[in-house]
Design an enzyme around this catalytic site. Structure first.
Site, PDB file in Angstrom:
ATOM      1  N   GLY A  52      -2.350   7.175   4.602  1.00  0.00           N
ATOM      2  CA  GLY A  52      -1.274   7.721   3.796  1.00  0.00           C
ATOM      3  C   GLY A  52      -0.296   8.564   4.569  1.00  0.00           C
TER       4      GLY A  52
ATOM      5  N   ASP B 195       0.834  -1.204   0.000  1.00  0.00           N
ATOM      6  CA  ASP B 195       0.000   0.000   0.000  1.00  0.00           C
ATOM      7  C   ASP B 195       0.873   1.259   0.000  1.00  0.00           C
ATOM      8  OD1 ASP B 195      -2.284   1.513   0.091  1.00  0.00           O
ATOM      9  OD2 ASP B 195      -2.687   1.174   2.222  1.00  0.00           O
TER      10      ASP B 195
END
Length: 263
Positions: A213, A120
């Site tokens: 993130g 990811d």
């Protein structure tokens, strides 16, 4: 002791089965989130490397690792506007720089099965480049692929949810500690060597939806990227040390010759 506001997280999806794991059962009906639980408002502009990613009606976080590169999570991919130098994103602060994304580089082996992302990791090349100043600065990445020792103190920050329904327009932060791989696999049996866990067992501190993130910072370097987790600690982070070669190669192939990333 100051009473800290609780930042809860909510579901992006639910899994339906119950799977045995390390002597007990992991209920996949537990709510998975992508993403601060138990945080407090950060001192304004104390984290000049933080990037606010506006993606349509949703948000993510990121970290500025070079004047024209932001590191974030692959599941945050979309039409992104990047805001640097922000504390209160609802205000037009003179410190803010609003930048576009010239190109997106998602890890080639990224997959997201049942909202449990693997590999990811995403790089954003900014256009124009950020102007480095007191309010906007880069942060270095870890230079090691080894796991950090259990209980290593780290911190996360973001503009995620502050309760079940409300997000914050101001940057919040919290401290978390590294959870060893063996213990974390009892909760997330799918844990790969490209993931690390951090949170707290005695305090409700963790990252949350909207913090996805953003960087897991340990000892002044980025060790992880907020990825996913249940609505309780620990959370799962993409392990930056696992992806150093890909990050460096991608930047090397596409960067301007006069720009040196903080890695």
């Amino acid at each position: 002791m100051e009473q800290l506001p609780v930042i809860l997280v909510f579901v992006f999806s639910s899994l339906l089965s119950i799977v045995p794991c390390a002597g007990h059962y992991v209920r996949f009906s537990e709510k998975l989130r992508h993403g601060i639980i138990g945080g407090k408002e950060a001192r304004p502009h104390s984290r000049p490397y933080m990037a606010y990613l506006k993606i349509g009606g949703s948000i993510c976080g990121g970290s500025l690792i070079a004047p024209d590169w932001v590191l974030s999570a692959a599941h945050c991919e979309g039409k992104i506007t990047v805001i640097l130098g922000a504390h209160d994103v609802d205000q037009t602060e003179h410190t803010q720089q609003i930048l576009g994304v010239q190109s997106y580089y998602v890890h080639p082996n990224y997959t997201d099965v049942d909202s449990m992302p693997i590999n990811d990791v995403m790089l954003l090349r900014l256009s124009p480049r950020a102007q480095i100043n007191h309010y906007v600065q880069t942060i270095p990445l870890t230079n090691s692929g080894s796991d950090l020792p259990q209980n290593t103190l780290c911190n996360v920050a973001g503009w995620g949810l502050i309760d079940k329904t409300h997000s914050t327009n101001k940057l919040f932060e919290t401290n978390v500690t590294i959870v060893n791989r063996r213990s974390c696999r009892r909760i997330y049996y799918q844990l790969t060597d490209g993931m690390i866990c951090a949170g707290s067992t005695d305090k409700i501190t963790d990252s949350s939806q909207g913090d996805s993130g953003g960087p897991l910072v340990c000892g002044g370097t980025v060790e992880g990227i907020v990825s996913f987790g249940y609505d309780h600690p620990p959370g799962v982070y993409a392990k930056v040390g696992k992806y150093l070669d890909w990050i460096r190669d991608t930047i090397s192939q596409h960067k301007d010759t006069d720009v040196n990333p903080a890695i």
